[in-house]
Scaffold this motif. Structure first.
Motif, short mmCIF file in Angstrom:
data_model
loop_
_atom_site.label_atom_id
_atom_site.label_comp_id
_atom_site.label_asym_id
_atom_site.label_seq_id
_atom_site.Cartn_x
_atom_site.Cartn_y
_atom_site.Cartn_z
N TYR B 165 17.47 31.02 4.05
CA TYR B 165 16.39 31.14 5.03
C TYR B 165 15.03 31.21 4.38
O TYR B 165 14.03 30.81 4.94
CB TYR B 165 16.62 32.36 5.92
N GLU B 166 15.01 31.79 3.15
CA GLU B 166 13.73 32.05 2.50
C GLU B 166 13.86 31.78 1.02
O GLU B 166 13.93 32.71 0.20
CB GLU B 166 13.37 33.52 2.78
N PRO B 167 13.89 30.49 0.65
CA PRO B 167 14.11 30.16 -0.76
C PRO B 167 13.07 30.83 -1.65
O PRO B 167 11.88 30.83 -1.33
CB PRO B 167 13.99 28.63 -0.80
N GLY B 168 13.55 31.43 -2.74
CA GLY B 168 12.63 32.08 -3.67
C GLY B 168 12.55 33.59 -3.49
O GLY B 168 12.01 34.30 -4.33
N SER B 290 9.41 19.74 8.99
CA SER B 290 9.50 20.97 9.78
C SER B 290 8.94 22.10 8.93
O SER B 290 8.59 21.89 7.77
CB SER B 290 10.94 21.25 10.21
N GLY B 291 8.82 23.28 9.52
CA GLY B 291 8.28 24.41 8.77
C GLY B 291 9.11 24.68 7.52
O GLY B 291 10.31 24.43 7.50
N THR B 292 8.45 25.19 6.48
CA THR B 292 9.14 25.30 5.19
C THR B 292 10.19 26.40 5.15
O THR B 292 11.17 26.29 4.42
CB THR B 292 8.14 25.46 4.03
N SER B 293 10.00 27.44 5.92
CA SER B 293 11.00 28.52 5.96
C SER B 293 10.81 29.32 7.23
O SER B 293 9.78 29.24 7.89
CB SER B 293 10.84 29.46 4.76
N MET B 294 11.84 30.11 7.55
CA MET B 294 11.76 31.01 8.70
C MET B 294 10.57 31.95 8.59
O MET B 294 9.86 32.21 9.55
CB MET B 294 13.03 31.87 8.72
N GLY B 295 10.37 32.47 7.37
CA GLY B 295 9.32 33.47 7.17
C GLY B 295 7.92 32.88 7.33
O GLY B 295 7.05 33.48 7.96
N SER B 422 13.39 37.55 7.05
CA SER B 422 12.31 36.59 7.32
C SER B 422 11.31 37.11 8.35
O SER B 422 10.12 36.80 8.28
CB SER B 422 12.89 35.27 7.83
N TYR B 423 11.82 37.90 9.31
CA TYR B 423 10.90 38.40 10.34
C TYR B 423 9.82 39.30 9.73
O TYR B 423 8.65 39.19 10.05
CB TYR B 423 11.67 39.19 11.41
N ALA B 424 10.26 40.19 8.82
CA ALA B 424 9.27 41.09 8.20
C ALA B 424 8.40 40.33 7.21
O ALA B 424 7.20 40.60 7.09
CB ALA B 424 9.98 42.25 7.51
N LEU B 425 9.02 39.38 6.51
CA LEU B 425 8.24 38.56 5.58
C LEU B 425 7.12 37.84 6.31
O LEU B 425 6.02 37.68 5.78
CB LEU B 425 9.15 37.55 4.88
N PRO B 473 8.03 28.37 0.27
CA PRO B 473 7.21 29.49 0.76
C PRO B 473 6.33 30.12 -0.33
O PRO B 473 5.12 30.30 -0.13
CB PRO B 473 8.24 30.50 1.27
N ILE B 474 6.95 30.44 -1.45
CA ILE B 474 6.20 31.14 -2.49
C ILE B 474 5.11 30.24 -3.09
O ILE B 474 4.03 30.70 -3.47
CB ILE B 474 7.17 31.65 -3.60
N GLU B 475 5.41 28.93 -3.11
CA GLU B 475 4.43 27.95 -3.60
C GLU B 475 3.19 27.95 -2.70
O GLU B 475 2.05 27.95 -3.18
CB GLU B 475 5.12 26.58 -3.55
N ILE B 476 3.43 27.95 -1.41
CA ILE B 476 2.31 28.00 -0.46
C ILE B 476 1.51 29.26 -0.69
O ILE B 476 0.28 29.24 -0.80
CB ILE B 476 2.85 27.94 1.00
N LEU B 477 2.22 30.37 -0.77
CA LEU B 477 1.55 31.66 -0.94
C LEU B 477 0.69 31.66 -2.19
O LEU B 477 -0.48 32.07 -2.15
CB LEU B 477 2.64 32.74 -1.04
N LYS B 478 1.24 31.17 -3.29
CA LYS B 478 0.49 31.17 -4.56
C LYS B 478 -0.69 30.22 -4.50
O LYS B 478 -1.79 30.55 -4.95
CB LYS B 478 1.42 30.79 -5.71
#
Lengths: 506, 506
Positions: B165-168, B290-295, B422-425, B473-478
């Protein structure tokens, strides 16, 4: 061998079920496109429909399908199949043979031509310029002539096209039936147009959309349309679509300056929908789970629209509710005035706006032209002239433009030749079926007047709906009426009804 | 070889496009089932969905797919592929490897178990009887443990489930982040619950559905939701669904005795929808669309729901329109009273009804239980007790029944373990992203107050939406924040916002 047969029969049924599942998904996407799909998604959705449709077509002509057909058609095996499997096999075999005979490259070229021709037709119609459409129509006719060459024909080349929409109906039959019909309608129409016309001004006054909807929903319920197996939505071009017997949707159009569009349109589509809702559950998942032909389908919609919806008894029972919904426009309009107004007969240029008496003449014009085209008696380039001459001869009206004449219908641009006769056949079938119904239920008029419509629906289900495609059109007609196609019932109906309405002393 | 490479790449893209087309048809059927499909057609429609889903699954694990993966993964070929093809290949390869490692018979058994477990869960929840559900949950956990055995894991067995659901995101990361979050929220919550609560009675007065709809449509438009690429419908459980970027539909629920459900629900789903509407067109037809992850998806919905929809400035701008729509219930309710009421914090039993501050605690309870289950530290039979203990410890509330406790969520009955975090993330991501946005647009608060929301949408599209699944997800965040996952922004937000609302002198 019995083991193998059973395995093959089961696998075959699984195979065709998958085709039906794809068709059901396509059907839902089609419905959605017409009832409110966001416009920026349409192009992509069309591609999805294209992908699934190609899959169905590929499955219908695959080697696997060929192997099923070869195996299950062996006489000893065929005889041991269930009735439903036999009929299913007959159906897919017919498609297979038709599709397999066309060289794939040629078919592809034809599909591309169809889609181009449709947009060119639209442009030609908008500009009322037949010359734009002419080269495309010529090619479409050429292709279909070649297809007839591949498919073969019996008696008349045009029979092969008719058979696609109305199996069992031939030029020989139509020539006879349509000439009888024309010879009766034309003089009757003359008398009607000479007689004083009913007052119709009130029809065009403002009738709120919400109130039209309320009335439409009420009538659908009374007809026995099951809202747990369907829904009513709004579209530009009304239609009914059966996704499966538990999901048969109706759409309608509300015109606030002419409530007849919604009222009679909803009853018409409701008639189609009752057919699809009441097909036997055991046919689900097979290609038999739909109406048996265009003509029989149309007989059901026309039965409800005209024999119920334009019946005087129906309005004895419903006019006061309509008056409440519509308001002051009906002030001073007596039931009899109303009944005469909704049954007005007026020769006009446009088929889809025609009344029930002139409608078959519009179809006959098209039939004669199509028959002439495929027997090399008419050339495409002469169509505007021939169209106008026939319209003048049969209906006494001459198109002011090709847009209101030869270019008015979309059918030819999609290569649909042989389709038009089904519309008139629908009227003839409906009148024949109604006659049989009255023999079975002599108090038909009284039932309509009392709003006791469920036994009527029941009778149609028992005699027609339940069979889906397991019975051919003519088979249904013979089983129900004991007769072959016979236009006399429709002719008698026209004479009796319009002599009364127009007070003719015939 | 270049010729072959190009041919294979093209064929591969055609192959995955077909999978996406089937998924789009499935998506529309899903939407239709929830927005008004006739109930008697549901069973048959579910079969159709089953057929198409099996097709997609079969295509994802076929020999053809295997051949594509093997061929295109060769280093010299991979390097020459377009960026989109590379990312597409990575995506389908991950699925292929995951699916191919499970013995087919075992997978089939699992699918059957899932569907049984869902209906048993429903019964168990209705009867508030965990013992009914226990044996099924035990089997579901067992299956997933075996799957982890097939798939392998790094560091912690539960990581393999999180990765779906949340790779990385790993247990190591979550343990750290969730404990920081919990340690900040729990004492803050204590202060909040000790403080005087805002008056909320007016929230529950009658607000006509039509007026709620008017307001919802207005807000969606202001957010930049494109109605030519979407539509708003009504459902029991609101959702957003992206069929393709040109067709992203939102649903909402109107409760006449609590307008918040529709107003905040529509903004929330609108946030999901903006993501799907603004994915780059070049990704259409690939699994990257589609969206990259649930989170990250949840970060978008929560960003709009909480950082915009529960922002004081937003209501400075919209409260008068809401008052006009809602009528007398707002008499005497000043903007500040209103703002405090819609931000009330109250520990409660049910996750989906929780406010933004207590919500992460509900998730942490589930996270700790799942982690314990898959590391053999918790047994299924003890779940009701452990659930209640944790709820009491973190939220200070104890479920009165298992229906309001361990049985409340559907997820586990479908075998979805690793999904809850994922919800809290989503909250944590959203707060981090908002911080980066404010650095880029320092007048954020002023823009919200002026209803100038389009630059906000634009920023999210440029930094997040357009990429679809091409960035993790983490790539986007960074890329956006320069940081890894960091809960401090969310914690600061809670402290600042609720200190003001509850007038805490912290």
């Amino acid at each position: 061998m019995t083991q193998t047969k059973i395995a093959t029969e089961k696998e075959f049924l699984e195979y065709v079920k998958k085709m039906q599942h794809l068709n059901e998904a396509i059907g839902l996407m089609y419905w959605d496109l017409r009832t409110g799909a966001p416009k920026k998604g349409v192009e992509q959705r069309s591609e999805v429909i294209g992908t699934l449709s190609s899959d169905v077509f590929a499955m219908s002509t695959s080697d696997e399908m060929k192997a099923f057909i070869n195996e299950l058609s062996k006489p000893d095996i065929y005889d041991s199949l269930s009735h439903v499997t036999q009929k299913t096999l007959d159906e897919v075999k017919k498609d297979f043979e038709r599709n397999a005979k066309i060289p794939p490259a040629e078919f592809k070229e034809y599909v591309i031509l169809q889609s181009k021709a449709e947009s060119i037709w639209e442009e030609a119609k908008n500009n009322s310029d037949f010359s734009l459409f002419q080269p495309y129509l010529e090619k479409l006719v050429e292709f279909n002539k070649r297809f007839i060459g591949y498919w073969g024909y019996e008696g008349n080349k045009y029979n092969t096209l008719l058979d696609m929409y109305e199996p069992g109906i031939t030029v020989e039959i139509l020539d006879d039936v349509f000439s009888k019909l024309r010879e009766s309608i034309v003089p009757l129409l003359q008398k009607v147009t000479d007689a004083p016309q009913p007052e119709t001004k009130f029809l065009f006054e403002h009738f709120p959309k919400e109130k039209q909807k309320e009335f439409s929903l009420h009538v659908l319920k009374e007809m026995g349309y099951d809202f747990n197996s369907g829904r009513l939505d709004e579209t530009v071009h009304p239609f009914a679509i059966g996704l499966n017997p538990g999901d048969v949707r109706v759409t309608t159009k509300y015109m606030e300056n002419d409530f007849r569009t919604a009222v009679f349109g909803t009853i018409h589509e409701g008639g189609h929908a009752l057919y699809e809702q009441n097909i036997s559950q055991e046919l689900i998942g097979t290609p038999l789970c739909s109406g048996t032909s265009m003509g029989i389908h149309e007989s059901q919609s026309l039965f409800w629209e005209n024999f119920i919806g334009r019946h005087k008894g129906f309005w004895k029972n419903h006019y006061s509710m309509l008056q409440q919904c519509g308001g002051s426009q009906f002030n001073g309009v007596e039931l009899d005035d109303y009944y005469r107004a909704i049954n007005i007969v007026e020769p006009s240029l446009i088929r889809i706006e025609a009344d029930e008496m002139t409608y078959p003449l519009h179809v006959i014009v098209r039939y004669e032209i199509e028959k002439g085209l495929f027997n090399d008696e008419i050339e495409v380039k002469d169509l505007p002239r021939i169209w106008n001459e026939k319209m003048n001869e049969y209906l006494g009206v001459t198109p002011d433009s090709d847009a209101n004449g030869v270019l008015q219908d979309v059918h030819w641009s999609g290569g649909s030749f042989g389709y038009f006769p089904s519309y008139a056949l629908g009227y003839i079938y409906a009148a024949q079926l109604k006659n049989a119904m009255i023999e079975a239920m002599p108090d038909f008029d009284q039932m309509v007047e009392q709003g006791n419509l469920l036994p009527i629906k029941q009778w149609l289900t028992e005699n027609i709906h339940q069979y889906g495609k397991t019975k051919k059109p003519i088979e249904i007609l013979k089983d129900v009426t004991g007769e072959s196609l016979n236009p006399d019932y429709l002719i008698s109906y026209f004479k009796a009804k319009y002599s009364e309405i127009y007070r003719l002393n015939s």
